[in-house]
Design a protein around this motif. Structure first.
Motif, PDB file in Angstrom:
ATOM      1  N   GLU A 174       0.825  -1.209   0.000  1.00 53.87           N
ATOM      2  CA  GLU A 174       0.000   0.000   0.000  1.00 53.87           C
ATOM      3  C   GLU A 174       0.858   1.259   0.000  1.00 53.87           C
ATOM      4  O   GLU A 174       0.534   2.239  -0.688  1.00 53.87           O
ATOM      5  N   GLU A 175       1.941   1.228   0.770  1.00 51.88           N
ATOM      6  CA  GLU A 175       2.818   2.402   0.822  1.00 51.88           C
ATOM      7  C   GLU A 175       3.501   2.621  -0.529  1.00 51.88           C
ATOM      8  O   GLU A 175       3.683   3.771  -0.957  1.00 51.88           O
ATOM      9  N   ASP A 178       0.946   4.152  -2.785  1.00 51.20           N
ATOM     10  CA  ASP A 178       0.702   5.543  -2.397  1.00 51.20           C
ATOM     11  C   ASP A 178       1.800   6.447  -2.936  1.00 51.20           C
ATOM     12  O   ASP A 178       1.532   7.523  -3.492  1.00 51.20           O
ATOM     13  N   ARG A 182       1.557   9.414  -6.012  1.00 52.18           N
ATOM     14  CA  ARG A 182       1.913  10.817  -5.811  1.00 52.18           C
ATOM     15  C   ARG A 182       3.030  11.255  -6.746  1.00 52.18           C
ATOM     16  O   ARG A 182       3.112  12.416  -7.151  1.00 52.18           O
TER      17      ARG A 182
END
Length: 278
Positions: A174-175, A178, A182
């Motif tokens: 998930e990180e 993310d 971005r």
């Protein structure tokens, strides 16, 4: 100390006043209240079981009224705390001590990085992943070991350099998503992948504790390698870069870096992890 023939110390001059008289040079202006506050802090430290305002005024040689005023200010700023009429060091003093410790660790870390540079014959980088960002903490280079010029923001190009790939490989799925949402991957060079799925698959193939190699993906004419540093919750990496003509040294140098870094941490990780050396 050398002297002029007039007998005055060399380097010090006096200027005539408007009336023609010679005035002596002024002494440095000191902030008396700061001096007194520091003196009180020193005195508090000399009393293991705390001290009253009267004790501190007497031992510091200060008027009681001045002492009360300074103690209230120091307590308000967190440098002192008062319990049962006695004063002790507060949390802010601990912060000064921790800052000094971090600075000492930063100096030692840089010294070790310089040793790595000399032994490996390569520029050396230390970076962390902190608050969702790639942060380059320090770089050590030399005349024969030039560092990579940051022509594109390192924070936004983690997919294209060994430092970023190594840091992202230590994150959870998930990180990673993310971060890449971005900072969308872009083809910086003909060797760079600008596809998110391709980058994710590459990250999944990275083996824990093993070096990440990158050849001309961030900058043409440069090859890089990064090794992960996994101590507690810290996400960090130590990396090296070499000119392309020395590319055949990258693999052996990365393997050696991996061995050497293991001896450095966790002793230094406090300096660059959560607070990041700097």
């Amino acid at each position: 100390m050398s002297m002029h023939r007039t007998g005055r110390p060399a380097g010090r001059t006096t200027a005539p006043a408007a009336d023609g008289a010679i005035r002596a040079p002024r002494a440095p202006t000191l902030i008396t209240s700061v001096q007194r506050a520091l003196r009180l802090l020193e005195e508090v430290g000399s009393h293991v079981h705390g001290a009253t305002a009267k004790q501190l005024a007497r031992s510091a040689g200060l008027p009681l009224g001045t002492t009360y005023h300074l103690l209230r200010t120091l307590a308000h700023e967190g440098y002192l705390r008062r319990e049962d009429g006695r004063f002790y060091y507060g949390d802010s003093v601990g912060g000064i001590s921790r800052a000094d410790t971090r600075q000492s660790e930063r100096v030692r870390l840089r010294g070790r990085m310089e040793e790595l540079r000399d032994e490996l014959g390569a520029a050396v980088y230390y970076a962390v992943y902190q608050d969702g960002e790639v942060r380059l903490v320090d770089v050590v280079s030399g005349t024969g070991q030039p560092q990579v010029e940051e022509w594109a923001d390192f924070r936004a190009t983690a997919h294209a350099h060994a430092i970023g790939l190594c840091l992202l490989s230590q994150l959870g799925a998930e990180e990673r998503l993310d971060h890449l949402s971005r900072y969308r991957p872009a083809a910086l060079t003909p060797s760079t992948s600008g596809d998110v799925r391709t980058v994710l698959r590459r990250l999944e193939r990275v083996r824990p504790t093993m070096p990440v190699l990158e050849r001309q993906e961030y900058a043409l004419g440069t090859v890089c390698a990064a090794v992960p540093i996994t101590v507690g919750s810290v996400v960090a990496t130590m990396a090296i870069s070499l000119p392309l003509e020395q590319g055949d040294r990258l693999g052996p140098a990365a393997a050696r870096l991996r061995c050497l870094v293991g001896a450095m941490f966790p002793a230094f990780v406090r300096g660059g992890g959560g607070g990041a050396v700097g």
